[in-house]
Structures are given as structure tokens and as C-alpha cells.
Design a protein around this motif. Structure first.
Motif, PDB file in Angstrom:
ATOM      1  N   TYR A 177       0.817  -1.220   0.000  1.00 21.83           N
ATOM      2  CA  TYR A 177       0.000   0.000   0.000  1.00 21.83           C
ATOM      3  C   TYR A 177       0.846   1.264   0.000  1.00 21.83           C
ATOM      4  N   ALA A 178       0.492   2.245  -0.842  1.00 21.93           N
ATOM      5  CA  ALA A 178       1.056   3.583  -0.737  1.00 21.93           C
ATOM      6  C   ALA A 178       0.442   4.211   0.518  1.00 21.93           C
ATOM      7  N   PRO A 179       1.116   5.141   1.199  1.00 21.35           N
ATOM      8  CA  PRO A 179       2.391   5.753   0.804  1.00 21.35           C
ATOM      9  C   PRO A 179       3.633   5.027   1.313  1.00 21.35           C
TER      10      PRO A 179
ATOM     11  N   GLY B  54       5.188  12.402  -4.684  1.00 14.36           N
ATOM     12  CA  GLY B  54       4.536  11.457  -3.774  1.00 14.36           C
ATOM     13  C   GLY B  54       3.443  10.716  -4.511  1.00 14.36           C
ATOM     14  N   THR B  55       2.583  10.053  -3.719  1.00  7.67           N
ATOM     15  CA  THR B  55       1.517   9.247  -4.317  1.00  7.67           C
ATOM     16  C   THR B  55       0.163   9.712  -3.783  1.00  7.67           C
ATOM     17  N   ASP B  56      -0.884   9.190  -4.410  1.00 13.38           N
ATOM     18  CA  ASP B  56      -2.250   9.414  -3.939  1.00 13.38           C
ATOM     19  C   ASP B  56      -2.726   8.065  -3.368  1.00 13.38           C
ATOM     20  N   PRO B  57      -2.684   7.893  -2.061  1.00 13.94           N
ATOM     21  CA  PRO B  57      -2.969   6.563  -1.482  1.00 13.94           C
ATOM     22  C   PRO B  57      -4.360   6.032  -1.837  1.00 13.94           C
ATOM     23  N   GLN B  58      -5.358   6.907  -1.901  1.00  7.40           N
ATOM     24  CA  GLN B  58      -6.703   6.416  -2.210  1.00  7.40           C
ATOM     25  C   GLN B  58      -6.763   5.828  -3.619  1.00  7.40           C
ATOM     26  N   LEU B  59      -6.216   6.580  -4.578  1.00  8.29           N
ATOM     27  CA  LEU B  59      -6.214   6.082  -5.955  1.00  8.29           C
ATOM     28  C   LEU B  59      -5.359   4.818  -6.056  1.00  8.29           C
ATOM     29  N   ALA B  60      -4.249   4.806  -5.332  1.00  6.55           N
ATOM     30  CA  ALA B  60      -3.371   3.627  -5.374  1.00  6.55           C
ATOM     31  C   ALA B  60      -4.130   2.388  -4.880  1.00  6.55           C
ATOM     32  N   ARG B  61      -4.918   2.548  -3.828  1.00  6.43           N
ATOM     33  CA  ARG B  61      -5.689   1.406  -3.311  1.00  6.43           C
ATOM     34  C   ARG B  61      -6.732   0.947  -4.332  1.00  6.43           C
ATOM     35  N   THR B  62      -7.325   1.931  -5.017  1.00  6.45           N
ATOM     36  CA  THR B  62      -8.322   1.572  -6.027  1.00  6.45           C
ATOM     37  C   THR B  62      -7.674   0.775  -7.161  1.00  6.45           C
ATOM     38  N   TYR B  63      -6.517   1.256  -7.621  1.00  4.86           N
ATOM     39  CA  TYR B  63      -5.786   0.492  -8.655  1.00  4.86           C
ATOM     40  C   TYR B  63      -5.438  -0.891  -8.122  1.00  4.86           C
ATOM     41  N   PHE B  64      -4.937  -0.914  -6.871  1.00 11.72           N
ATOM     42  CA  PHE B  64      -4.476  -2.197  -6.341  1.00 11.72           C
ATOM     43  C   PHE B  64      -5.610  -3.213  -6.299  1.00 11.72           C
TER      44      PHE B  64
ATOM     45  N   MET C 286      -6.829  13.507  -8.576  1.00 11.14           N
ATOM     46  CA  MET C 286      -5.588  12.941  -8.035  1.00 11.14           C
ATOM     47  C   MET C 286      -4.660  13.999  -7.437  1.00 11.14           C
ATOM     48  N   GLN C 287      -4.123  13.678  -6.276  1.00 14.76           N
ATOM     49  CA  GLN C 287      -3.131  14.580  -5.669  1.00 14.76           C
ATOM     50  C   GLN C 287      -1.928  13.754  -5.255  1.00 14.76           C
ATOM     51  N   LEU C 288      -0.828  13.975  -5.945  1.00 14.76           N
ATOM     52  CA  LEU C 288       0.365  13.165  -5.668  1.00 14.76           C
ATOM     53  C   LEU C 288       1.167  13.815  -4.538  1.00 14.76           C
ATOM     54  N   THR C 289       0.527  13.914  -3.387  1.00 15.95           N
ATOM     55  CA  THR C 289       1.103  14.723  -2.316  1.00 15.95           C
ATOM     56  C   THR C 289       1.564  13.928  -1.101  1.00 15.95           C
ATOM     57  N   SER C 290       1.302  12.618  -1.076  1.00 14.78           N
ATOM     58  CA  SER C 290       1.738  11.858   0.102  1.00 14.78           C
ATOM     59  C   SER C 290       3.164  11.369  -0.108  1.00 14.78           C
TER      60      SER C 290
END
Ligand code: HAS
Ligand code: CU
Length: 556
Positions: A134-136, A216-226, A546-550
Motif C-alpha cells: 500500500y502507498a504511501p 509522492g503518491t495518492d494513497p486512495q487512488l493507489a488502493r483503487t488500482y491495487f 488525483m493529488q500526488l502529495t503523500s
């Protein structure tokens, strides 16, 4: 079809193909051997018998061990085993060699390079991010590159299977695709749709972040992709076991496949319904609107059906086998199912525990109950009945004929192998029961519980039960590897002692199966449309916001 069936009896896998399948098994089983060792360590930790301090010079923490356990078992072992097993079911099913063996070889060696590339940072404690990464949380870039190569390698092996199928189809117009090859193809196509999520996640977010190219990453979007990939991943593991339960086990048990049509229908439903359910892993995610969670919950109930079809059809096939073997009465046929054959016993135990794993799955899928069990030890309890037993114990059962077949040996120690199946079954009942109950009592998953200061007295007997189950499973794993090693290192056996590849005949000629159950276009269209409906609007919304802030974090 009659013609193909007679051919089936005659076709012999060429030595080169056997070797190629053997390479898959070698890497898969090495991954399983190392990955499995950490399972009991986790279980022992829960029971208060923490062995991690002893191995500390080599492995730094509980979490490094848990990462190795998840990545090696759930991602690496499965992928190597499945592509190897499918090389067998495709070529033996279609009675022909791979169309372009070099394509499959490129795919395979790419997976090997990927495995090594990902393993190095994990072993160096530079990628202690668990199998869901999981990101971040941020691993060393090599971890992401390695996983990408494993996935792309498996795609290429899939393309090799499609070329083989197309060549077969050209020579066999109008013939129903033999079931074991058909099921393998559907699984690979499903897998290629499914892995688009994780491919996008790694290539657009995790890898650039790890390389310092984005802040950084967007953890919510990353989880959705995952979870776009993570949910169908579980059916990528399960469907090869289903190929065996439908297409091979009935023969081993002394019977026939009860319905070729139902078997195919189940496979198509898995193609269509496997992907668009990922939000059932994200019921607690604040960034996903409730309406979409509801849609995915409903679709999760839909994908329950092909498993119910499977339960019905496989048990009907087994009942037929039991009655052929002389079984009488409502349940008497069960005792006549060749329980003394370790390959059969292992797969029957796998199916029996999957009945309970499936009930747990439906529990998880129910939104309000999910809130009770999410992120508790219940979830690993569920996944050990499903991937840890329905899949792994089936694969172990499969190796009891597959390894002897491809190496020209006799299975060493049938009794030991039988004990292995029994101990896995018993150990897993004790272990997973403890985990489910602990989860209901509120124990968090992915936590070294022995170190937690908040453990109430009521957890402790269950924690010890987890350790006892883990110990029995360790014994079972050791028995398994002893049987495997003794078998492959033995002298070549007389051909009569080497097991055949079991392929179950269907009760009714598969040519009578409706043609729409052997036609790709409508099912592919339905798959794509459903994915667009279930994921499209949320992907658009989440990507446009998307916010690549984490910033990447190292929490270990
Ligand atoms: Fe699951 C979480 C829902 C099936 C694996 N699941 C997980 C995780 C894993 C996993 C690894 O809705 C954890 C992920 C993580 O790390 O966070 N699961 C379901 C549902 C099903 C299901 C509805 N899961 C599986 C399978 C897996 C697997 C299969 C691996 C292979 N699962 C969930 C949900 C979560 C979840 C939520 C999220 C929980 C959370 O909050 O984090 C269904 O597909 C199950 C349908 C199955 C059946 C059983 C049919 C029975 C058959 C056996 C026949 C018997 C025979 C034997 C042949 C309806 C086919 C006969 C023997 C004789 C002697 C006669
Ligand atoms: Cu799921």
C-alpha cells in the motif's frame, strides 16, 4: 469429439515440454518452501513463542517475515505454478505443442528475472511493505520493477497460450475446446484484464515515486488500482484449482465430469464477474462513495454463483464417481472416493475447507458485517481457507501426479503424502478457526500480537490455538517437501509406475454443449462493458482529483 478423446489417450508430452513445466515447478516450489517457513513463525509469535529474535541477524522483523510470506506464497509460488500447470493443460488438452515455444520461454525467464529483482530488496529489508504494498509506504524501486517483470512475463506466457489455441482452432473448426485448455485460457484472459490495475499503479505512481520522479503518491487512488487487481487475483489462484476439480479430479476419483456445459458457464461467469468487485476490499475507504461500494457488494454476490455452480457440479461428479465405485445410500458414496490416493484426498480436503472459506467470503462481502471483521485476524483466517487451502492444498495434490509424470518417477511415500494432506486439513481447521474467532473478538491483523500491550485475557487461548495449528501446518509442509524431493531425486521408474495425466471425460459428449459456451466475443464484450460500468466513473473521478502529495514512507 470422440476423435479428440482417443487422441488424448495417445498424446505424450515431449521431453522438452516436460522440462519446461519442471522449471516452473522448481521456481514455484522454492518460493513456496521459503515463503511457507515464515507462516509458522507468525503463528508462533501470536502464541507468544516469538522466534524472530533468534533469526534476527538474517531477518530483521515480523514484518519482513510477513512480506516474504505473502509475496513468495501468494504472488510468486502461485504465478509460477499456474503458468507451469497451464503449459501442461494447454498442450495436453489441445493435444499439440506450444505454437511458439520461444514466446513462452521469454515470458518464463522474464518472470525469473523479475523474481530475483524483487527478492533482493525484500531480503535486504528494503521492501518490507507486505504483499499489498500500500502507498504511501515506499519500497526500493527494484521491488516494483521486479513485480512488473513477473506480471509482464505471465502476460507473455498467456500470449503464447493464445497463439497455441488459435493454431489449434484453425485445424479444429467447430470442435469444442477441450475443457482443461478452455479453463486455462479463460483464466489467463481474466488475469490480463485484472492486472491492468496494478500495472497502472506501479508504472504511474509507485515506481516514479520510488525513483524520485514525482513528489509522492495518492494513497486512495493507489488502493483503487491495487484492488482492481487484488480481488481478481484471488480467482487467478482459484481457477486453476477449478480446472483440476472439474476436468481432472472426477477421473482420479473414478468418475466423469457431470456437466461440461455448467463447467464452461462457471468459467465464463468468472471472466465477466471477477474484476468489477474490488471495492469490497475498500468498504472503509472514505474516498469511495457508498453507492459504488453498494454496486460492488451486489456484484460480489453475483460472483458467488459460479462457485455455487462449481460446488454443485463437482460434488455431482464426485457422487457419480463414488457410486461407480460401489458407494450406496445418501452419503455412502463419499467413503468410496479413492481417499487412499493422496492427490484425491488433498483435493477433497481443499474443497471441503473451501465450503467454509466461501461462507466467510460472503460474510466479508456484506457491508455492515465487513465493518466488524475488516482489518482483523478474521481476514487471514479467511484467506488461509481459500488461497491457503482450496488453492494450495489442491496444487499440492496436483503435484502428486504431475511431478512423477514429468520426471518419469513413481510418487515416493504415498502414505507420507496422505499424512501430508490430513495434517494440512487438521492443522488448517485448528489454525483458521482460531483466527476467525480472534477476529470476531477484535484482534487486529498484521500485528505481532505477543508484543501488543492491549491483549485481553479472552484472546490468549485462541492465540495459542493459532500457534498449535501453525505447528501442525509446519509438519505438513515438511512432509510435503520430503515427498517432493524424494520423488524427483529417485531413480527413473518403469513406465507402468509413472502416473498418467488424468483427464475426466464428460458424461455427455462435449460437442452437445451449446456453441455459445465456446464462443469468445460475447463474453469478452460483457467483461469490458461491466468493468467500464463498475469502475469507469470512479476511476475518472479519482484520477481527475488525483493529488500526488503523500510522500513515500518507510515505516519499518
Ligand atoms: Fe476473499 C478478503 C470476499 C473467495 C482470498 N479474500 C480476502 C483476502 C484474500 C482472499 C487473500 O467481500 C485478503 C486480502 C487482503 O490481504 O486484504 N472472497 C470473498 C467472496 C468470495 C471469496 C465473496 N477469497 C476468495 C477466494 C480467495 C480469497 C477464492 C483465494 C483463492 N474476501 C472477500 C472480501 C474480502 C476478502 C469481501 C475483504 C475483507 C476485508 O474486509 O478486508 C467468494 O468467491 C467465495 C465463494 C465460494 C463458495 C464456496 C463454494 C464451494 C466449493 C467447494 C465444493 C466442495 C468440494 C469438496 C469439491 C460459494 C466450490 C467435496 C468433497 C466431498 C467429500 C464430497
Ligand atoms: Cu475480494
Amino acid at each position: 469429439m470422440q476423435a479428440t478423446q482417443t487422441l488424448q489417450a495417445k498424446y505424450e508430452l515431449p521431453a522438452g515440454d516436460k522440462r519446461f513445466i519442471g522449471w516452473h515447478m522448481l521456481f514455484g516450489l522454492i518460493a513456496l518452501a521459503i515463503g511457507t517457513l515464515f507462516g509458522p513463525l507468525q503463528a508462533f509469535e501470536h502464541a507468544g513463542w516469538d522466534l524472530y529474535p533468534i533469526i534476527r541477524p538474517l531477518f530483521r522483523s515480523y514484518y519482513q517475515g510477513l512480506t516474504l510470506h505473502g509475496v513468495l506464497n501468494a504472488l510468486v509460488y502461485t504465478t509460477f505454478f499456474i503458468t507451469g500447470f497451464f503449459t501442461l493443460t494447454m498442450t495436453y488438452g489441445l493435444q499439440r505443442r506450444l505454437r511458439f515455444p520461444v514466446v513462452n520461454k521469454v515470458g518464463f525467464w522474464m518472470m525469473v528475472v523479475g523474481l530475483v529483482t524483487a527478492a533482493i530488496p525484500i531480503l535486504l529489508d528494503e521492501a518490507t511493505v507486505l504483499y499489498t504494498f500500500y502507498a504511501p509506504m515506499e519500497a526500493n524501486w527494484a521491488f516494483y520493477v521486479g513485480l512488473t517483470l513477473v506480471v509482464v512475463g505471465s502476460w507473455i506466457e498467456g500470449f503464447g497460450f493464445y497463439f497455441t489455441y488459435m493454431a489449434w482452432r484453425k485445424q479444429n473448426p467447430g470442435i469444442r475446446t477441450p475443457f482443461i485448455a478452455f479453463g486455462s485460457l479463460v483464466t489467463m484472459v481474466m488475469w490480463q484484464f485484472a492486472t491492468l490495475g496494478v500495472a497502472v499503479e506501479i508504472l504511474t505512481m509507485l515506481l516514479p515515486a520510488a525513483l524520485g520522479l514525482i513528489p509522492g503518491t495518492d494513497p486512495q487512488l493507489a488502493r483503487t488500482y491495487f484492488w482492481f487487481t487484488g480481488h481478481p487475483l484471488v480467482y487467478f489462484w482459484l481457477l486453476p484449482a477449478y480446472v483440476s476439480w472439474y476436468g481432472m479430479l472426477p477421473k482420479q476419483a473414478g468418475g466423469k465430469l457431470f456437466s461440461d456445459s455448467l463447467a464452461r458457464l462457471a468459467m465464463w461467469l468468472f471472466l465477466v464477474l471477477s474484476v468489477p468487485l474490488g471495492f469490497h476490499h475498500q468498504f472503509v475507504d472514505p474516498g469511495v462513495p457508498t453507492a459504488w461500494k453498494y454496486v460492488h457488494a451486489v456484484l460480489t454476490y453475483a460472483v458467488f454463483f459460479p462457485s455455487m455452480i462449481t460446488a454443485f457440479t463437482v460434488i455431482a461428479s464426485l457422487e457419480y464417481a463414488g457410486r461407480q465405485n460401489g458407494g450406496k445410500g445418501i452419503l455412502g458414496w463419499i467413503t468410496k472416493l479413492h481417499w487412499s490416493d493422496p492427490s484425491v484426498a488433498a483435493q477433497l480436503f481443499a474443497g471441503i475447507l473451501f465450503l467454509f472459506g466461501g461462507i466467510g467470503g460472503i460474510t466479508n462481502a456484506s457491508y455492515n458485517i465487513n465493518l466488524v471483521i475488516h482489518n482483523t485476524v478474521w481476514v487471514p483466517g479467511h484467506l488461509h481457507l481459500t488461497v491457503g487451502t482450496a488453492v494450495t492444498l489442491s496444487f499440492m495434490g496436483i503435484t502428486y501426479w504431475l511431478l512423477p509424470h514429468i520426471t518419469g518417477r513413481k510418487l515416493w511415500g504415498r502414505k507420507v503424502a496422505l499424512w501430508q494432506a490430513w495434517t494440512w486439513f487438521i492443522g488448517m481447521i485448528i489454525f483458521s478457526n482460531a483466527m476467525h474467532v480472534l477476529g470476531l473478538l477484535g484482534a487486529p491483523r498484521r500485528t505481532p500480537l505477543a508484543q501488543a500491550p492491549y491483549v485481553p485475557a479472552e484472546w490468549i487461548p485462541r492465540q495459542i490455538q493459532t500457534g498449535v495449528g501453525g505447528a501442525i501446518l509446519l509438519v505438513s509442509a515438511i512432509l510435503y517437501f520430503v515427498v517432493v524431493l524424494k520423488t524427483v531425486l529417485a531413480k527413473r521408474a518403469a513406465p507402468a509406475d509413472v502416473p498418467e495425466i488424468p483427464v475426466a471425460e464428460a458424461m455427455r459428449d462435449p460437442q452437445l454443449t451449446p456453441a455459445w459456451l465456446d464462443r469468445w466475443a460475447p463474453w469478452l464484450v460483457a467483461t469490458i462493458v461491466l468493468i467500464i460500468i463498475a469502475y469507469g466513473p470512479q476511476l475518472i473521478a479519482q484520477i481527475s482529483g488525483m493529488q500526488l502529495t503523500s510522500p513515500g514512507m518507510r515505516v519499518w
